[in-house]
Write a protein that holds these residues in place. Structure first.
Motif, PDB file in Angstrom:
ATOM      1  N   ASP A  70       0.838  -1.189   0.000  1.00 38.43           N
ATOM      2  CA  ASP A  70       0.000   0.000   0.000  1.00 38.43           C
ATOM      3  C   ASP A  70       0.876   1.242   0.000  1.00 38.43           C
ATOM      4  O   ASP A  70       1.853   1.325   0.730  1.00 38.43           O
ATOM      5  CB  ASP A  70      -0.875   0.045   1.259  1.00 38.43           C
ATOM      6  CG  ASP A  70      -2.148  -0.739   1.079  1.00 38.43           C
ATOM      7  OD1 ASP A  70      -2.419  -1.131  -0.057  1.00 38.43           O
ATOM      8  OD2 ASP A  70      -2.853  -0.964   2.067  1.00 38.43           O
ATOM      9  N   ASN A  72       0.474   5.497   0.682  1.00 36.70           N
ATOM     10  CA  ASN A  72      -0.343   6.256   1.623  1.00 36.70           C
ATOM     11  C   ASN A  72      -1.535   6.853   0.896  1.00 36.70           C
ATOM     12  O   ASN A  72      -1.507   7.991   0.446  1.00 36.70           O
ATOM     13  CB  ASN A  72       0.509   7.356   2.269  1.00 36.70           C
ATOM     14  CG  ASN A  72      -0.196   7.994   3.450  1.00 36.70           C
ATOM     15  OD1 ASN A  72      -1.104   7.404   4.022  1.00 36.70           O
ATOM     16  ND2 ASN A  72       0.212   9.198   3.806  1.00 36.70           N
ATOM     17  N   LYS A  73      -2.615   6.069   0.760  1.00 36.90           N
ATOM     18  CA  LYS A  73      -3.776   6.488  -0.008  1.00 36.90           C
ATOM     19  C   LYS A  73      -4.920   6.863   0.916  1.00 36.90           C
ATOM     20  O   LYS A  73      -5.070   6.320   2.005  1.00 36.90           O
ATOM     21  CB  LYS A  73      -4.218   5.372  -0.947  1.00 36.90           C
ATOM     22  CG  LYS A  73      -3.201   5.050  -2.029  1.00 36.90           C
ATOM     23  CD  LYS A  73      -3.745   4.017  -2.988  1.00 36.90           C
ATOM     24  CE  LYS A  73      -3.998   2.707  -2.301  1.00 36.90           C
ATOM     25  NZ  LYS A  73      -4.413   1.656  -3.241  1.00 36.90           N
ATOM     26  N   ASP A  75      -8.226   6.388   0.402  1.00 36.02           N
ATOM     27  CA  ASP A  75      -9.245   5.344   0.524  1.00 36.02           C
ATOM     28  C   ASP A  75      -8.835   4.248   1.491  1.00 36.02           C
ATOM     29  O   ASP A  75      -9.655   3.745   2.266  1.00 36.02           O
ATOM     30  CB  ASP A  75      -9.542   4.744  -0.853  1.00 36.02           C
ATOM     31  CG  ASP A  75     -10.348   5.693  -1.734  1.00 36.02           C
ATOM     32  OD1 ASP A  75     -10.828   6.710  -1.205  1.00 36.02           O
ATOM     33  OD2 ASP A  75     -10.473   5.423  -2.937  1.00 36.02           O
ATOM     34  N   SER A  76      -7.564   3.841   1.445  1.00 37.60           N
ATOM     35  CA  SER A  76      -7.124   2.766   2.338  1.00 37.60           C
ATOM     36  C   SER A  76      -7.174   3.193   3.797  1.00 37.60           C
ATOM     37  O   SER A  76      -7.280   2.350   4.690  1.00 37.60           O
ATOM     38  CB  SER A  76      -5.707   2.317   1.968  1.00 37.60           C
ATOM     39  OG  SER A  76      -4.789   3.385   2.095  1.00 37.60           O
ATOM     40  N   VAL A 475       3.585   5.639  -9.317  1.00 37.15           N
ATOM     41  CA  VAL A 475       3.359   4.820  -8.129  1.00 37.15           C
ATOM     42  C   VAL A 475       4.650   4.150  -7.684  1.00 37.15           C
ATOM     43  O   VAL A 475       4.915   4.013  -6.488  1.00 37.15           O
ATOM     44  CB  VAL A 475       2.265   3.763  -8.393  1.00 37.15           C
ATOM     45  CG1 VAL A 475       2.151   2.792  -7.221  1.00 37.15           C
ATOM     46  CG2 VAL A 475       0.927   4.440  -8.625  1.00 37.15           C
ATOM     47  N   ARG A 499      -3.957  12.924  -8.526  1.00 39.76           N
ATOM     48  CA  ARG A 499      -3.124  12.218  -7.555  1.00 39.76           C
ATOM     49  C   ARG A 499      -2.521  13.203  -6.556  1.00 39.76           C
ATOM     50  O   ARG A 499      -2.441  12.933  -5.355  1.00 39.76           O
ATOM     51  CB  ARG A 499      -2.029  11.425  -8.276  1.00 39.76           C
ATOM     52  CG  ARG A 499      -1.331  10.392  -7.400  1.00 39.76           C
ATOM     53  CD  ARG A 499      -0.276   9.632  -8.186  1.00 39.76           C
ATOM     54  NE  ARG A 499      -0.849   8.879  -9.280  1.00 39.76           N
ATOM     55  CZ  ARG A 499      -1.413   7.680  -9.146  1.00 39.76           C
ATOM     56  NH1 ARG A 499      -1.483   7.125  -7.946  1.00 39.76           N
ATOM     57  NH2 ARG A 499      -1.891   7.049 -10.188  1.00 39.76           N
ATOM     58  N   GLN A 502      -5.197  14.106  -4.155  1.00 40.10           N
ATOM     59  CA  GLN A 502      -5.360  13.050  -3.163  1.00 40.10           C
ATOM     60  C   GLN A 502      -4.271  13.111  -2.097  1.00 40.10           C
ATOM     61  O   GLN A 502      -4.532  12.858  -0.917  1.00 40.10           O
ATOM     62  CB  GLN A 502      -5.350  11.677  -3.846  1.00 40.10           C
ATOM     63  CG  GLN A 502      -6.573  11.392  -4.700  1.00 40.10           C
ATOM     64  CD  GLN A 502      -7.762  10.945  -3.875  1.00 40.10           C
ATOM     65  OE1 GLN A 502      -7.750   9.909  -3.218  1.00 40.10           O
ATOM     66  NE2 GLN A 502      -8.807  11.764  -3.890  1.00 40.10           N
ATOM     67  N   ASP A 503      -3.042  13.462  -2.504  1.00 45.24           N
ATOM     68  CA  ASP A 503      -1.984  13.647  -1.513  1.00 45.24           C
ATOM     69  C   ASP A 503      -2.354  14.743  -0.518  1.00 45.24           C
ATOM     70  O   ASP A 503      -2.096  14.631   0.684  1.00 45.24           O
ATOM     71  CB  ASP A 503      -0.667  14.004  -2.204  1.00 45.24           C
ATOM     72  CG  ASP A 503      -0.103  12.854  -3.013  1.00 45.24           C
ATOM     73  OD1 ASP A 503      -0.510  11.698  -2.758  1.00 45.24           O
ATOM     74  OD2 ASP A 503       0.744  13.104  -3.889  1.00 45.24           O
ATOM     75  N   VAL A 506      -4.831  13.376   1.888  1.00 43.50           N
ATOM     76  CA  VAL A 506      -4.195  12.501   2.875  1.00 43.50           C
ATOM     77  C   VAL A 506      -3.651  13.323   4.036  1.00 43.50           C
ATOM     78  O   VAL A 506      -3.799  12.965   5.212  1.00 43.50           O
ATOM     79  CB  VAL A 506      -3.077  11.668   2.217  1.00 43.50           C
ATOM     80  CG1 VAL A 506      -2.225  10.981   3.282  1.00 43.50           C
ATOM     81  CG2 VAL A 506      -3.667  10.628   1.286  1.00 43.50           C
ATOM     82  N   ASN A 648     -13.317   6.241  -7.327  1.00 42.76           N
ATOM     83  CA  ASN A 648     -12.059   6.986  -7.291  1.00 42.76           C
ATOM     84  C   ASN A 648     -11.253   6.560  -8.511  1.00 42.76           C
ATOM     85  O   ASN A 648     -10.872   5.397  -8.618  1.00 42.76           O
ATOM     86  CB  ASN A 648     -11.291   6.674  -6.003  1.00 42.76           C
ATOM     87  CG  ASN A 648     -10.008   7.482  -5.865  1.00 42.76           C
ATOM     88  OD1 ASN A 648      -9.464   7.995  -6.849  1.00 42.76           O
ATOM     89  ND2 ASN A 648      -9.521   7.590  -4.657  1.00 42.76           N
ATOM     90  N   ASN A 651      -8.237   4.549  -7.855  1.00 44.61           N
ATOM     91  CA  ASN A 651      -8.424   3.280  -7.161  1.00 44.61           C
ATOM     92  C   ASN A 651      -9.783   2.694  -7.528  1.00 44.61           C
ATOM     93  O   ASN A 651     -10.677   2.579  -6.700  1.00 44.61           O
ATOM     94  CB  ASN A 651      -8.332   3.500  -5.640  1.00 44.61           C
ATOM     95  CG  ASN A 651      -8.323   2.209  -4.865  1.00 44.61           C
ATOM     96  OD1 ASN A 651      -7.861   1.178  -5.342  1.00 44.61           O
ATOM     97  ND2 ASN A 651      -8.857   2.256  -3.650  1.00 44.61           N
TER      98      ASN A 651
END
Length: 777
Positions: A70, A72-73, A75-76, A475, A499, A502-503, A506, A648, A651
């Motif tokens: 993984d 650092n996303k 969704d996770s 990635v 992306r 999304q960072d 996070v 997403n 993802n």
């Protein structure tokens, strides 16, 4: 208010002299005595439980990074990879329901009503836990990419409905968190000497937020497992000590505890509340108990279907494991209130009989202090520590779940939509990357926004992330440890900007979790200052959240539900429920001048809850039928396409279901029909298993129990033995099954990683989807 115990036999002329200081103080003060000082409590709670939880958070994060690769996303953080095992789901669901419903409140009901109190309460809540998988399969089928149930309101009904039900979701979370804080305050301050409200709140805030911040939702599953293990070990030990072994610290010649026949003889001598058959504590035929059971059904709908924390636990698992997880989790949960309340509540009645009067005041009983009092009286200081440990474990599971649930609402439904969206003025049918209409959704776009005929230039043609070579390179850099800020650019021009966004999210979610955690302290001080108790919050809070239940269910399962219908139904149910409750409270002695007392009265709560539920149901149905535009099955399919496209782009949800969708032929994402076929085993399991257990819980078991007007000694012994044996069986499931499944899952993933590495070394091109995304299969 607790029913008075009328001693039919002897009364003691004077309190016997006890050398143990704890028991002597209990006899003199009739209250719970602290067993730890502040320093000892800090070491146990913060260093012990908190430190161990942080260790689990680091362990979980290490496994996800090194084994499941993984990055650092976002969704996770909130779905734990989307592939949690059924056993881990089960123990987490049970742990999140542990507090304050069973350890404190179910014991309170037993002390007030008898064996019927905990039984009917447990059955009422269990019904909702078992029915939840039926509706959750619909959510996973129609909105497999949703991270919150509120996202469905946004894509189906627009911003007005989304804003209204965000408010209801926040109220639900607030109600549950308030109950948790009140329960924590009652427990900690009763067992730890000279602790302030600030100490209690700061301790709980640290326990709730620390490991959630480090490991996200996945850590809560690991911590919940260890919490459930400790709870069951303590529960079984505690129940056995009460029923089968005479307490060492009490005068064996005077106490009835430790001898089930003597306990039964004592309960026969007590006069229970009106409404119980023969006014006995040994009957399941109790009008008051049945009333609490029906209220528990309504309360369960509020705390189950409107609580984002529970939806999050369901979203974190695939359909079939999620169904079995909730079904088994319900059975695990059922064990705790039944065993705990049967043993502890009955012991409280026996000790009060021997004392000649109640050991606690009615207010102290409503605060849930019967549990720690009995623990101290029977096991001394060790009993107090056991209850403190048991309660803390349950607090951590519920509290951390609510922190993560509230944080996910703030990030996905508030910040990402209204504060700093990636692309403003975007229709839900449009691609968030390019702003064009997504493939397959042109029909929705035409119906909702214009009659324009869409050409290929108007339709999204973005390369899927799993087929994007530039994304694979990006990635790869992330996995090597490189990070980029919000305004910096990735190599991929299609997915790179999103992306980077999304960072940014996070980083924002870390601050959000921290903010929610810190806010518990001033919020708790405000709640404590109002003077409300656990019993009041537990029932009166449900009146505010029950009107949301019907709209949530309709949004997931009914294509004809409309924005106007759901909003009007929820608001009408809320207004009518609160109004009817206040009117009912005003008719009682003292009226609204005795606000906290009369608003928590059984009559008031019953009127308010049922009015809120029925009005919400009727208004939602009638208004939706008058305002919907669904004319055919095709129209219904178009309606569900709105929820189907929640995703997403970095993802995609369909990659998490490659095993279930094996053999399915699709271009962009699987169709609704393909998902329905793939998830058919889960749907059948939820319907058959859930309904079978519900029939067993609300039909067969109550029917058998109601055959016996008042339990005989044999029947009472059989019931207590059943509770204890079932607790041992569920304890074995909790302790052994979950770690075995998790270890097998990690081993399989490591073997898969080795095969991929071998393929890469041989010069073969692996599937880019296994590089770009976490392989959850």
């Amino acid at each position: 208010m607790a029913a008075s115990i009328i001693v039919a036999g002897r009364k003691r002329a004077e309190a016997r002299r006890i050398t143990a200081p704890i028991n002597r103080l209990l006899d003199l003060l009739h209250t719970v005595v602290p067993v730890l000082n502040k320093t000892q409590a800090a070491l146990l709670l913060i260093v012990g439980f908190g430190g161990f939880s942080l260790f689990l958070a680091v362990l979980y994060k290490t496994i996800r990074r090194r084994v499941f690769h993984d990055v650092n996303k976002l969704d996770s953080t909130f779905d734990a990879g989307g592939n949690i095992t059924w056993s881990l789901t089960a123990v987490t669901v049970a742990s999140q329901f542990f507090w304050p419903g069973d350890i404190l409140h179910s014991v309170t009901l037993t002390a007030k009503i008898g064996v019927a109190g905990s039984f009917w309460y447990s059955v009422g809540v269990l019904v909702n836990i078992l029915l939840f998988p039926v509706f959750s399969v619909s959510l996973k089928t129609r909105a497999p990419g949703a991270k919150t149930y509120l996202q469905i309101f946004r894509v189906r009904f627009g911003r007005p409905a989304h804003i209204v039900f965000c408010g209801f979701a926040l109220v639900t979370t607030t109600m549950i968190m308030t109950s948790t804080l009140l329960a924590g305050k009652a427990m900690i301050q009763s067992l730890v000497e000279d602790v302030s409200d600030e100490f209690v709140l700061m301790t709980m805030a640290f326990l709730f937020g620390s490991y959630s911040l480090v490991g996200g939702l996945g850590t809560t599953f690991y911590v919940s497992y260890f919490n459930a293990c400790l709870v069951f070990i303590i529960l079984i030990t505690f129940a056995a000590k009460i029923v089968y072994f005479p307490p060492e610290d009490l005068d064996v010649s005077r106490t009835k505890l430790g001898n089930i026949s003597a306990i039964y003889d004592t309960l026969v001598c007590l006069e229970g509340p009106e409404g119980n058959t023969e006014r006995s504590y040994l009957t399941f035929q109790s009008s008051l108990g049945f009333l609490y059971g029906t209220l528990s059904v309504l309360l369960g709908t509020a705390t189950t279907f409107c609580d984002q924390a529970l939806w999050q636990s369901r979203i974190a698992a695939k359909p079939l494991p999620g169904v079995w997880g909730f079904l088994v989790g319900g059975l695990i949960w059922f064990t705790v209130p039944m065993t705990m309340a049967s043993a502890t509540g009955i012991s409280y009645l026996v000790l009060s009989y021997e004392n000649g009067n109640h050991l606690l005041t009615p207010n102290e009983i409503n605060e849930g202090l019967a549990t720690p009092l009995v623990a101290e009286r029977i096991l001394g200081q060790a009993g107090g520590v056991m209850i403190l440990t048991m309660g803390t474990m349950a607090l951590m599971s519920t509290g951390s779940g609510e922190v993560m649930g509230l944080s996910s609402i703030i990030i996905y439904d508030i910040y990402q939509v209204y504060i700093k969206p990636f692309r403003k003025y975007l229709y839900e049918t449009q691609c968030i990357l390019c702003g064009k209409t997504q493939k397959g959704l042109e029909k929705i776009e035409q119906n909702d926004h214009s009659s324009h005929s869409y050409s290929e230039e108007d339709t999204c043609c973005c390369t899927p992330v799993e087929k994007c070579e530039r994304c694979a390179q990006d990635v790869g850099k992330l996995q090597s440890g490189e990070t980029l800020g919000y305004n910096q650019t990735y190599m991929c021009s299609v997915h790179g900007p999103y992306r980077a966004y999304q960072d940014h999210l996070v980083q924002t979610k870390d601050w959000c979790i921290l903010f929610v955690t810190i806010s518990l302290v001033p919020f708790g001080l405000l709640i404590f200052g109002t003077g409300i108790d656990l019993n009041w919050m537990f029932y009166c809070g449900a009146i505010l959240t029950i009107p949301c239940f019907i709209p949530v269910i309709f949004a997931i399962v009914w294509a004809k539900a409309t924005c106007t219908g759901l909003i009007s139904g929820a608001l009408a149910g809320l207004i009518s429920g609160v109004t009817s409750a206040l009117i009912a409270a005003s008719t009682l002695e003292g009226g609204l001048t005795e606000f906290l007392l009369n608003t928590a009265h059984e009559f008031t709560i019953t009127v308010g809850c049922y009015t809120a539920f029925l009005v919400s149901l009727l208004v939602c149905v009638i208004v939706s039928l008058l305002s919907h535009n669904i004319k055919s099955g095709r129209d219904a399919l178009v309606e569900w396409e709105k929820t189907h496209q929640i995703d997403n782009p970095l993802n995609p949800w369909h990659l998490n279901f490659r095993q279930e969708l094996e053999g399915a032929d699709y271009t962009y994402r699987p169709s609704l029909e393909q998902l329905a076929r793939a998830f058919k085993p889960a749907r059948y399991s939820a319907i058959i298993g859930g309904l079978a257990l519900v029939v067993l819980g609300i039909g067969v078991m109550p029917g058998v129990m109601s055959i016996f007007p008042v339990l005989s000694l044999t029947e009472f012994t059989g019931w207590m033995t059943f509770c204890h044996v079932w607790a041992v069986v569920m304890g074995i499931v909790v302790v052994f099954v979950a770690p075995i499944e998790e270890i097998v899952k990690v081993v399989k993933q490591r073997q898969m990683n080795k095969r991929k590495l071998t393929t890469k070394e041989q010069g073969k091109d692996p599937d880019l989807s296994t590089i770009c995304l976490n392989d959850s299969n």
